[in-house]
Enzyme design. Structure first.
Site, PDB file in Angstrom:
ATOM      1  N   GLN A 102      74.613  84.420  54.986  1.00 19.57           N
ATOM      2  CA  GLN A 102      75.215  86.030  54.463  1.00 19.57           C
ATOM      3  C   GLN A 102      73.907  86.383  53.905  1.00 19.57           C
ATOM      4  O   GLN A 102      73.022  85.708  53.209  1.00 19.57           O
ATOM      5  CB  GLN A 102      76.415  86.329  53.808  1.00 19.57           C
ATOM      6  CG  GLN A 102      77.458  86.275  54.453  1.00 19.57           C
ATOM      7  CD  GLN A 102      78.722  86.608  53.410  1.00 19.57           C
ATOM      8  OE1 GLN A 102      79.234  85.635  52.769  1.00 19.57           O
ATOM      9  NE2 GLN A 102      79.251  87.686  53.290  1.00 19.57           N
ATOM     10  N   LYS A 110      85.198  77.151  48.154  1.00 15.72           N
ATOM     11  CA  LYS A 110      86.715  77.222  48.091  1.00 15.72           C
ATOM     12  C   LYS A 110      87.009  76.238  49.260  1.00 15.72           C
ATOM     13  O   LYS A 110      87.867  75.416  49.260  1.00 15.72           O
ATOM     14  CB  LYS A 110      87.211  78.539  48.501  1.00 15.72           C
ATOM     15  CG  LYS A 110      88.812  78.539  48.291  1.00 15.72           C
ATOM     16  CD  LYS A 110      89.155  79.933  48.655  1.00 15.72           C
ATOM     17  CE  LYS A 110      90.815  79.889  48.619  1.00 15.72           C
ATOM     18  NZ  LYS A 110      91.342  81.117  48.934  1.00 15.72           N
ATOM     19  N   LYS A 142      95.286  81.697  49.210  1.00 12.86           N
ATOM     20  CA  LYS A 142      94.539  82.321  48.041  1.00 12.86           C
ATOM     21  C   LYS A 142      95.026  81.684  46.891  1.00 12.86           C
ATOM     22  O   LYS A 142      94.447  81.980  45.976  1.00 12.86           O
ATOM     23  CB  LYS A 142      94.915  83.823  48.244  1.00 12.86           C
ATOM     24  CG  LYS A 142      94.499  84.347  49.743  1.00 12.86           C
ATOM     25  CD  LYS A 142      93.224  84.276  50.169  1.00 12.86           C
ATOM     26  CE  LYS A 142      93.014  85.085  51.344  1.00 12.86           C
ATOM     27  NZ  LYS A 142      91.441  84.814  51.736  1.00 12.86           N
ATOM     28  N   LEU A 173      84.483  81.801  58.114  1.00 11.39           N
ATOM     29  CA  LEU A 173      83.678  82.628  57.060  1.00 11.39           C
ATOM     30  C   LEU A 173      83.717  81.794  55.807  1.00 11.39           C
ATOM     31  O   LEU A 173      84.798  81.465  55.123  1.00 11.39           O
ATOM     32  CB  LEU A 173      84.540  83.958  56.603  1.00 11.39           C
ATOM     33  CG  LEU A 173      84.547  84.752  58.042  1.00 11.39           C
ATOM     34  CD1 LEU A 173      85.552  86.002  57.804  1.00 11.39           C
ATOM     35  CD2 LEU A 173      83.306  85.159  58.748  1.00 11.39           C
ATOM     36  N   ASN A 174      82.613  81.128  55.244  1.00  7.57           N
ATOM     37  CA  ASN A 174      82.474  80.103  54.281  1.00  7.57           C
ATOM     38  C   ASN A 174      81.893  80.748  52.937  1.00  7.57           C
ATOM     39  O   ASN A 174      81.215  79.749  52.504  1.00  7.57           O
ATOM     40  CB  ASN A 174      82.045  79.004  54.714  1.00  7.57           C
ATOM     41  CG  ASN A 174      82.106  77.699  53.931  1.00  7.57           C
ATOM     42  OD1 ASN A 174      83.375  77.475  53.292  1.00  7.57           O
ATOM     43  ND2 ASN A 174      80.934  76.928  53.720  1.00  7.57           N
ATOM     44  N   GLY A 175      81.792  81.858  52.586  1.00  8.60           N
ATOM     45  CA  GLY A 175      81.062  82.534  51.780  1.00  8.60           C
ATOM     46  C   GLY A 175      81.754  82.505  50.207  1.00  8.60           C
ATOM     47  O   GLY A 175      81.044  82.939  49.177  1.00  8.60           O
ATOM     48  N   GLY A 176      82.903  81.951  50.294  1.00 13.06           N
ATOM     49  CA  GLY A 176      83.849  82.173  48.805  1.00 13.06           C
ATOM     50  C   GLY A 176      83.911  80.929  47.977  1.00 13.06           C
ATOM     51  O   GLY A 176      83.825  79.786  48.744  1.00 13.06           O
ATOM     52  N   ILE A 201      87.967  80.829  56.312  1.00 11.18           N
ATOM     53  CA  ILE A 201      88.016  79.299  56.408  1.00 11.18           C
ATOM     54  C   ILE A 201      89.618  78.913  55.551  1.00 11.18           C
ATOM     55  O   ILE A 201      90.055  77.646  55.624  1.00 11.18           O
ATOM     56  CB  ILE A 201      86.951  78.355  55.770  1.00 11.18           C
ATOM     57  CG1 ILE A 201      87.096  76.983  56.388  1.00 11.18           C
ATOM     58  CG2 ILE A 201      86.845  78.818  54.178  1.00 11.18           C
ATOM     59  CD1 ILE A 201      85.561  76.383  56.051  1.00 11.18           C
ATOM     60  N   ASP A 202      90.079  79.928  54.867  1.00 14.36           N
ATOM     61  CA  ASP A 202      91.249  79.367  54.070  1.00 14.36           C
ATOM     62  C   ASP A 202      92.386  79.715  54.523  1.00 14.36           C
ATOM     63  O   ASP A 202      93.460  79.646  54.203  1.00 14.36           O
ATOM     64  CB  ASP A 202      91.197  79.946  52.453  1.00 14.36           C
ATOM     65  CG  ASP A 202      91.203  81.704  52.723  1.00 14.36           C
ATOM     66  OD1 ASP A 202      91.154  82.328  53.732  1.00 14.36           O
ATOM     67  OD2 ASP A 202      91.180  82.233  51.465  1.00 14.36           O
TER      68      ASP A 202
END
Length: 508
Positions: free
Chosen positions: A190, A127, A396, A113-116, A252-253
């Site tokens: 997304q 990120k 985070k 998940l790489n949307g941030g 991903i983080d």
């Protein structure tokens, strides 16, 4: 009373480029919707980036939001999951891996998940491109992990990145550096939904622009959007045709979310008549995790319960470590065929998360989101696996970054593991003050990352810097009062110490 919002596909000649008309008839504030949401097809090239299916998804989510009345769960129907549905990792790891593990890997796809964006840590862009260890970014480490798998077992495990409109362009430029790595990398986007005015419940977007003044009118609607976006991209069908059966999804983080061969084997060896379509990795809850979603038994199905769904009278009970002992790591193993089937049947029915925001101009808006784990109730023979805490290592904040950059962890083929020199398997509790929030400021305050092998607890507040080769042990609290500065000198050993006031090393 009728409200109308028109979205244009471009600002020029709007009459010929109407993309979406929303008419809401009735008392919108009370949540009744009598009028239709009307869709008109995109015309100009600008609008091609926003698919008709995105707006269809927004329409459906918005309809459900207006129709929901009362809490999504009844507290007296909540039960602890049966033991046979939460499998302990120790028992799974006790199984000998078969020779067919390579064949299982060839049926796997890793999805990140790489949307941030990195804005919360003071960084521009995705990120995933923040350096976290030895100049390696989150994305570098992910590629190294999968490449190592592919080389070691001579397999083809592809990497799929779910980007958002915030991260897609930058990510695609960065992916060029991995051209010669032994990893096939795919991306899909997304959805992009309009934010909603909290008072009028109408979209704040007036056109499709996402840059400048228009950028904050749109948002990616949470990672629960993965199912629809994956399907709509065509990539889901492409991977199924290529013989892939499962995806391993994670943030991903989360540096602990690596492909686990024992969980994969457990997934692949379930009885054919009870083939598992969904595994959620959970781990034991600590006081730091009291707000995390937990697995429950509800209407004879496993279900994810998030704190936002809990009635106010039961929030303290939800936070209890004794009653709800596990929480969702968001490491998920999901059947591709099941995703396709459930999406085509429109059978996911994920709970809506209403996320309030205040835009820079002071306008109060809400964005409607869903969580990927909330779909667990729709899948057949779903299981939870209670994994070690080491599989949940999210970064985070700068406090998390300090931990993963330190000698507490060793780096091998893109994977971080707790150092064998650490006597206790638990991670120290680290709390850095606001002076360390931005990654640039954080790095400027450490000449080198301290030795933390024997650290239990670290609190730092105020204007504090660390020299080279500092060692921190036990409980260390460093507080510089307003206007004061504390410089921890090079080579200092702080063990069970409280440092306060003003300690400054001056050149002379």
């Amino acid at each position: 009373m009728t409200h109308t919002v028109v979205l244009y596909s471009s600002t020029s000649t709007p009459d010929s480029n109407i993309l979406l008309i929303i008419r809401l008839t009735g008392d919108v504030a009370q949540g009744t919707l009598l009028g239709p949401l009307i869709f008109l097809s995109a015309i100009d090239s600008t609008a091609r980036d926003i698919s008709k299916k995105d707006f269809e998804g927004f329409k459906n989510l918005f309809h459900r939001f207006l129709q929901v009345k009362g809490p999504s769960v009844k507290w007296d129907k909540i039960h602890k999951p049966p033991e046979d549905l939460i499998h302990p990792y120790d028992k799974i790891k006790a199984q000998v891996l078969p020779d067919s593990v390579a064949a299982s890997l060839n049926k796997l796809v890793v999805v990140k998940l790489n949307g941030g964006l990195g804005t919360s840590m003071g960084c521009k862009g995705p990120k995933s491109v923040i350096s976290v260890r030895n100049e390696n970014t989150f994305l570098d480490l992910t590629v190294h992990q999968i490449e190592h798998l592919n080389k070691t077992f001579n397999v083809d495990v592809p990497l799929v990145l779910m980007n958002s409109f915030n991260t897609d362009e930058d990510t695609k430029k960065i992916l060029q550096k991995y051209t010669h790595h032994r990893v096939h990398i795919h991306t899909f986007n997304q959805s992009r939904y309009p934010r909603i005015n909290k008072e009028s419940l109408l979209p704040v977007a007036k056109d499709l622009g996402v840059h400048g003044d228009h950028g904050d009118a749109w948002y990616p609607p949470g990672h629960g959007d993965i199912y629809a976006s994956f399907y709509n991209s065509g990539l889901l069908d492409q991977l199924i045709t290529a013989g892939k059966e499962y995806i391993f999804v994670s943030n991903i983080d989360n540096l602990g979310a690596t492909v686990d061969l024992f969980i994969l084997n457990h997934l692949m060896t379930q009885p054919k008549d009870k083939r598992c379509e969904f595994i959620m990795e959970v781990t034991d809850k600590t006081r730091a995790d009291v707000k995390g979603g937990t697995l429950i038994q509800y209407d004879d199905k496993l279900r994810l319960l998030e704190i936002a769904q809990v009635p106010k009278a039961h929030v303290d009970e939800f936070k209890s470590v004794t009653k709800f002992k596990i929480f969702n790591t968001n490491n998920l193993w999901i059947s591709l065929a099941a995703i396709k089937r459930l999406h085509e049947q429109n059978a996911m029915d994920m709970e809506i998360i209403v996320n309030p925001k205040t835009l820079d101009g002071g306008l109060n808006v809400i964005q409607l989101e869903t969580a990927v784990g909330a779909a667990i109730k729709a899948f057949d023979n779903a299981l939870g696996v209670n994994v070690p805490r080491s599989r949940f290592l999210p970064v985070k904040t700068s406090s998390d970054l300090l931990l993963v950059m330190s000698n507490l962890y060793s780096l091998d083929a893109g994977s971080l593991t707790m150092s064998k020199k650490r006597e206790f398997p638990s991670t120290p509790h680290v709390k850095l003050g606001s002076s360390f929030t931005k990654v640039h400021d954080f790095l400027m305050r450490f000449e080198s990352i301290p030795d933390m092998l024997e650290l239990d607890h670290l609190t730092v507040s105020g204007d504090v810097t660390f020299g080279k080769n500092v060692s921190l042990k036990g409980t260390v609290i460093i507080i510089a009062n307003h206007g004061d500065r504390i410089d921890i000198p090079a080579g200092a050993v702080l063990e069970n110490k409280i440092v306060s006031g003003n300690l400054r090393i001056l050149d002379h």
